[in-house]
Design a protein around this motif. Sequence first.
Motif, PDB file in Angstrom:
ATOM      1  N   GLN A   6       0.840  -1.194   0.000  1.00  0.00           N
ATOM      2  CA  GLN A   6       0.000   0.000   0.000  1.00  0.00           C
ATOM      3  C   GLN A   6       0.875   1.245   0.000  1.00  0.00           C
ATOM      4  O   GLN A   6       1.927   1.285   0.650  1.00  0.00           O
ATOM      5  CB  GLN A   6      -0.915   0.029   1.226  1.00  0.00           C
ATOM      6  CG  GLN A   6      -2.060  -0.943   1.187  1.00  0.00           C
ATOM      7  CD  GLN A   6      -3.008  -0.783   2.372  1.00  0.00           C
ATOM      8  OE1 GLN A   6      -3.301  -1.730   3.077  1.00  0.00           O
ATOM      9  NE2 GLN A   6      -3.495   0.430   2.569  1.00  0.00           N
ATOM     10  N   CYS A  23      -3.311   0.309  -3.647  1.00  0.00           N
ATOM     11  CA  CYS A  23      -3.138  -1.066  -3.193  1.00  0.00           C
ATOM     12  C   CYS A  23      -2.713  -1.914  -4.379  1.00  0.00           C
ATOM     13  O   CYS A  23      -3.403  -1.955  -5.404  1.00  0.00           O
ATOM     14  CB  CYS A  23      -4.438  -1.593  -2.607  1.00  0.00           C
ATOM     15  SG  CYS A  23      -4.358  -3.312  -2.046  1.00  0.00           S
ATOM     16  N   CYS A  93      -6.311  -2.481   2.691  1.00  0.00           N
ATOM     17  CA  CYS A  93      -6.903  -3.245   1.609  1.00  0.00           C
ATOM     18  C   CYS A  93      -6.622  -4.725   1.857  1.00  0.00           C
ATOM     19  O   CYS A  93      -5.660  -5.082   2.547  1.00  0.00           O
ATOM     20  CB  CYS A  93      -6.385  -2.818   0.241  1.00  0.00           C
ATOM     21  SG  CYS A  93      -4.671  -3.221  -0.096  1.00  0.00           S
ATOM     22  N   THR A 108      -2.548   2.012   5.571  1.00  0.00           N
ATOM     23  CA  THR A 108      -2.157   3.414   5.413  1.00  0.00           C
ATOM     24  C   THR A 108      -2.675   4.172   6.624  1.00  0.00           C
ATOM     25  O   THR A 108      -3.877   4.195   6.873  1.00  0.00           O
ATOM     26  CB  THR A 108      -2.751   4.011   4.129  1.00  0.00           C
ATOM     27  OG1 THR A 108      -2.194   3.351   2.995  1.00  0.00           O
ATOM     28  CG2 THR A 108      -2.477   5.506   4.047  1.00  0.00           C
TER      29      THR A 108
END
Lengths: 113, 113
Positions: A6, A23, A93, A108
């Motif tokens: 990411q 991602c 993700c 993130t």
Amino acid sequence: SAVISQKPSRDICQRGTSLTIQCQVDSQVTMMFWYRQQPGQSLTLIATANQGSEATYESGFVIDKFPISRPNLTFSTLTVSNMSPEDSSIYLCSVGPGGETQYFGPGTRLLVL
Amino acid sequence: AQSVTQLDSHVSVSEGTPVLLRCNYSSSYSPSLFWYVQHPNKGLQLLLKYTSAATLVKGINGFEAEFKKSETSFHLTKPSAHMSDAAEYFCVVSGAAGNKLTFGGGTRVLVKP
């Protein structure tokens, strides 16, 4: 399993701005997912991103606030729009390459001032 | 619909002693169940999963979990805690479609030397 990266790993943003999170997965996968983890909380599914179709959003999340792109089978982006301090969270993700098991990216970490 | 309840938000153990993390689930069908671990500032790592095969599931790092349908429980155990086990643990149930995960609230494990 799958290796997921990411970008960015973390960011500090001003309110009213937008941030796009990327991602990338090392293999082709049908389904990709975006989650939010608010400070000290568990994970909540934002949306499911399928290649070639619009993302499916969970209750409480809307496309105008969290637009998602899925241009191919290895990549997706999540944008957090018009940010406020309440959007400060970890955004993760995940992919489900072969069934129910999901593998997660590193996340993130977003701080909105 | 499904839900997951982790009965302890925090667990503190001494190094070398057993660890027990409790999880109860609710589901209208035969679910798949997972345990994930999240170390500080890291992504989620799959510890183990139950998918209607053996009720006692062995995972990585010496962890195991037992599925008890009559008690709707999926408790996670480890016979001897290590300092590196200090992390947050999430019990997770999959949705009817097999791809929508519902997370428990998490249990933060502290390991004392």
